[in-house]
Design an enzyme around this catalytic site. Structure first.
Site, PDB file in Angstrom:
ATOM      1  N   GLU A  47      10.456  36.095  18.501  1.00 30.69           N
ATOM      2  CA  GLU A  47       9.405  36.647  19.360  1.00 30.69           C
ATOM      3  C   GLU A  47       9.260  38.135  19.101  1.00 30.69           C
ATOM      4  O   GLU A  47      10.036  38.722  18.345  1.00 30.69           O
ATOM      5  CB  GLU A  47       9.745  36.393  20.833  1.00 30.69           C
ATOM      6  N   TYR A  74      14.667  40.441  36.066  1.00 26.59           N
ATOM      7  CA  TYR A  74      13.403  41.049  36.453  1.00 26.59           C
ATOM      8  C   TYR A  74      12.222  40.220  35.985  1.00 26.59           C
ATOM      9  O   TYR A  74      12.358  39.327  35.160  1.00 26.59           O
ATOM     10  CB  TYR A  74      13.298  42.491  35.935  1.00 26.59           C
ATOM     11  N   ARG A 121      10.567  31.528  36.855  1.00 27.76           N
ATOM     12  CA  ARG A 121      11.373  32.064  35.756  1.00 27.76           C
ATOM     13  C   ARG A 121      12.454  33.005  36.291  1.00 27.76           C
ATOM     14  O   ARG A 121      13.593  32.999  35.821  1.00 27.76           O
ATOM     15  CB  ARG A 121      10.481  32.789  34.734  1.00 27.76           C
ATOM     16  N   LYS A 162      15.607  36.476  31.514  1.00 25.01           N
ATOM     17  CA  LYS A 162      14.947  37.788  31.537  1.00 25.01           C
ATOM     18  C   LYS A 162      15.822  38.726  32.352  1.00 25.01           C
ATOM     19  O   LYS A 162      15.638  38.890  33.551  1.00 25.01           O
ATOM     20  CB  LYS A 162      13.540  37.654  32.128  1.00 25.01           C
TER      21      LYS A 162
HETATM   22  N1  PMP Z   1       9.280  37.880  25.191  1.00 25.38           N
HETATM   23  C1  PMP Z   1       9.919  38.931  25.743  1.00 25.38           C
HETATM   24  C2  PMP Z   1      11.245  39.338  25.185  1.00 25.38           C
HETATM   25  C3  PMP Z   1       9.333  39.620  26.829  1.00 25.38           C
HETATM   26  O1  PMP Z   1       9.968  40.662  27.377  1.00 25.38           O
HETATM   27  C4  PMP Z   1       8.061  39.220  27.300  1.00 25.38           C
HETATM   28  C5  PMP Z   1       7.401  39.967  28.434  1.00 25.38           C
HETATM   29  N2  PMP Z   1       7.825  39.484  29.668  1.00 25.38           N
HETATM   30  C6  PMP Z   1       7.433  38.113  26.706  1.00 25.38           C
HETATM   31  C7  PMP Z   1       8.082  37.464  25.648  1.00 25.38           C
HETATM   32  C8  PMP Z   1       6.101  37.610  27.191  1.00 25.38           C
HETATM   33  O2  PMP Z   1       6.258  36.925  28.415  1.00 25.38           O
HETATM   34  P1  PMP Z   1       5.063  36.819  29.482  1.00 25.38           P
HETATM   35  O3  PMP Z   1       3.915  36.186  28.772  1.00 25.38           O
HETATM   36  O4  PMP Z   1       5.620  35.939  30.542  1.00 25.38           O
HETATM   37  O5  PMP Z   1       4.756  38.197  29.937  1.00 25.38           O
END
Ligand code: PMP
Length: 297
Positions: free
Chosen positions: A183, A33, A52, A150
């Site tokens: 993260e 997703y 992505r 993801k």
């Molecule tokens: N890490 C994780 C585990 C996430 O789910 C997200 C949200 N998509 C992010 C980092 C941040 O990614 P983005 O800046 O592409 O939204």
């Protein structure tokens, strides 16, 4: 404010939206997703999100509908919903099949698109900063389930966020099994020390955040030198500033990490500079991209 669902190209009201219980996304989290948001009505850096999505799908050997089809469905859902700014979640599951783990038994991918009005994070979070905890649960190692994919399999992060919330914190920060910072539960993390902006390298095992990449690109414009570097909790605890970044959060200041107060315990000047810079970039980008996005194929 209108919410709409689009399943394999068919638009419907949320209450009418149905996915079979034999869908492997439901049974096994066997799906990928993306979440995108609009600025001035245009999905922000949609190409980066679709790239992505394609990388995630390739890692799972899951076939996606053509990119042009996904974009056409997204456009029609955004148009039909007609919200000033939108949240869109694009999910592609491996499809339905018999109850067996074997992915080769799936019929065909199913695409579900959820579109609703964008709900910004609460203003107090930006004004006061948030409290983040490091729960006991660790991020999956890359050799188990690569966090750069993801997928619909987010239990790791769900459990981490649950632990943090029950302990009275706003969000969770996950370490890898060796204790290095990876993260946030759905965000990337940055630390400011002096003129340096530090974030864990992709090799640590984390999602390649679209916002993370933009913040690294924009760092020089706010007088920060960006470095991708392995970090431990102690490095974050003694940072001048700590931020979480994501599509929906943009840049969010963190003022407490478990028992440690970060910097002065309030959102810092570097945060404000980056938040403004990123927001200005988003609006410039949207102005430049609008005509191209809405042009008929
Ligand atoms: N890490 C994780 C585990 C996430 O789910 C997200 C949200 N998509 C992010 C980092 C941040 O990614 P983005 O800046 O592409 O939204």
């Amino acid at each position: 404010m209108t919410s709409l669902v689009c399943i394999d190209g068919e638009l419907m009201e949320p209450a009418a939206a149905r996915v079979p219980v034999f869908d492997r996304g439901f049974l096994y989290g066997d799906s990928v997703y993306e979440v995108v948001r609009t600025y001035l009505g245009v999905p922000f850096h949609l190409d980066r999100h679709l790239e992505r999505l394609e990388r995630s799908a390739a890692a799972l050997e899951l076939a996606l509908p053509p990119r042009a089809t996904l974009v056409a469905w997204l456009k029609s859902a955004l148009r039909a919903a007609g919200n000033p700014e939108s949240y869109a979640r694009l999910i592609v599951t491996r499809g339905s099949g018999p109850i067996t783990l074997d992915p080769t038994t799936a019929d065909r991918p199913r695409t579900v698109l959820l579109v609703k009005a964008l709900e910004p994070y609460p203003a107090w979070m930006y004004a006061q900063g948030i409290k983040v905890s490091v729960p006991a649960i660790r991020r999956n190692p890359r050799a188990a389930l690569d966090p750069s994919v993801k997928s619909g399999n987010y239990l790791n992060n769900v459990l981490a966020l649950g632990q943090a919330r029950r302990a009275g914190f706003d969000d969770a920060l996950l370490l890898d099994i060796r204790g290095r910072v990876t993260e946030g539960s759905s965000s990337n993390v940055f630390a400011v020390r002096g003129g340096s902006l530090l974030t864990p390298p992709l090799e640590t095992g984390l999602l390649h955040g679209v916002t993370r990449a933009l913040v690294l690109e924009l760092a020089g414009q706010v007088g920060l030198q960006a470095h991708e570097r392995e970090l431990e909790v102690a490095d974050l605890a003694r940072a001048d500033e700590l931020w979480l970044t994501s599509t929906l959060r943009e840049v969010l200041p963190v003022v407490r990490l478990d028992e440690a107060t970060i910097g002065a315990g309030a959102p810092g000047p570097r945060y404000r500079a980056m938040a403004e810079r990123l927001h200005a970039h988003a609006l410039d980008w949207a102005r430049a991209a609008a005509a191209d996005f809405w042009r008929e194929p």
